[in-house]
Write a protein that holds these residues in place. Structure first.
Motif: not given
Length: 337
Positions: A153-168
């Motif tokens: 769903p669109p509201d989850r896409q950016s949330d998941v993408a952000k979490r991947i980018a910030l994951m270390d």
């Protein structure tokens, strides 16, 4: 000889293998090793005086057998590997090879998911927490992860993408627990070092695999919520060499917007394939003029080359945003003729 085979260490075998492979291939392997491993192997290579033909053959054969076993394990698990190795090497040899891998084998987390269709995976993980989805997608191939994130769903896409980018870094214990919950049958992780996953590069690869609409939605959301992160991602999403993803008509459209001076500078360090793609899409007279400018300018600063290339990349992105050109990508982008 038998005595030497018993007493030779794993580090010595690795050093012998690198010597046999030669400097060029060894240098490529070094890129994937830790600094302390490189130092240890370099010292061992320096202390390696002579290698008998028999020892050389034994080391190469063992390396081949271990690679074969890891490939089989990746494809279908240890049981599958054992069955195939028995057919290829015999029962005793198969047990020996599997035994050598037991203490050091590392199966990539969520390997069982990498062989599953993206639509099936979506049904399997779509109700999980966004952080769990981000963790799983970080281990999948960019194309597979792109297919999944594009279907969220669109509201989850950016949330998941952000979490991947910030994951270390993620603890192996956490990964094991997630695998257990997802009924994974993967072998336990042996290496207790923290695993580096995710990050900006990971989300860039995923976004490059989704359709343009999904990418645009994610980036627009990130620009509002995490503007600095969005800027960092955008800079890495399309590099100058990706001009090869454009068809001839798109390249010709881009060239109409580019200053000749910027093009000559940008191509100064471009690979032959990129230069050919550009020169093939302009007149012979203009191509000759650009080449002459490149020769005339002599040595240039890499910073200036990168700035010129970035100008062209910005033009490409602008033309894509206005739908004047199409960048070939996965995830559902289709060209309607």
């Amino acid at each position: 000889m038998a005595k030497n085979e018993v007493t030779i260490t794993g580090t010595q075998k690795a050093a012998i293998l690198l010597v046999v492979l030669g400097p060029e291939k060894s240098a490529t392997l070094f890129k994937h090793l830790k600094e302390e491993e490189i130092e240890e192997l370099t010292l061992e290579i320096a202390n390696t005086r002579s290698i008998t033909p028999q020892l050389k053959e034994d080391v190469i054969n063992e390396f081949y057998e271990v690679c074969l076993a890891q490939q089989y394990i990746s494809e279908g698990g240890i049981g599958y590997a054992k069955e195939l190795l028995e057919k290829a090497l015999g029962a005793d040899k198969a047990l020996d090879v599997i035994g050598k891998l037991t203490a050091s084998l590392q199966v990539k987390p969520f390997e069982f998911m990498r062989k599953t269709d993206a639509s099936q995976l979506l049904n399997f993980i779509q109700d999980e927490h966004p952080q769990t989805i981000a963790l799983i997608l970080s281990y999948l191939s960019p194309a597979q992860a792109g297919g999944i994130i594009g279907a969220l769903p669109p509201d989850r896409q950016s949330d998941v993408a952000k979490r991947i980018a910030l994951m270390d870094r993620t603890s192996p214990d956490v990964i094991k627990e997630v695998e257990k919950v997802l009924e994974s049958k993967l072998a336990s992780l042996v290496n207790q070092d923290y695993n580096i996953i995710g990050g900006v590069d990971a989300v860039v690869e995923i976004l490059n695999s989704v359709d343009r609409g999904t990418e645009k939605h994610i980036m627009e959301t990130l620009e509002i919520e995490e503007p600095e992160l969005a800027d960092e991602i955008r800079k890495k999403m399309f590099v100058f060499e990706d001009i090869l993803l454009l068809d001839d008509r798109a390249i010709q459209r881009v060239l109409r917007e580019v200053e000749n001076s910027d093009l000559a500078l940008a191509l100064k360090s471009g690979n032959e394939e990129v230069q050919a793609a550009v020169f093939n899409n302009m007149s012979k007279r203009l191509a000759a003029m650009i080449k002459e400018d490149m020769d005339f300018m002599g040595p240039v600063r890499m910073k200036d080359v990168e700035e010129a290339q970035q100008k062209i990349v910005n033009i490409i992105r602008k033309l894509e945003d206005s739908a004047e050109i199409v960048i070939s990508r996965g995830g559902g982008d289709e060209i309607v003729v």
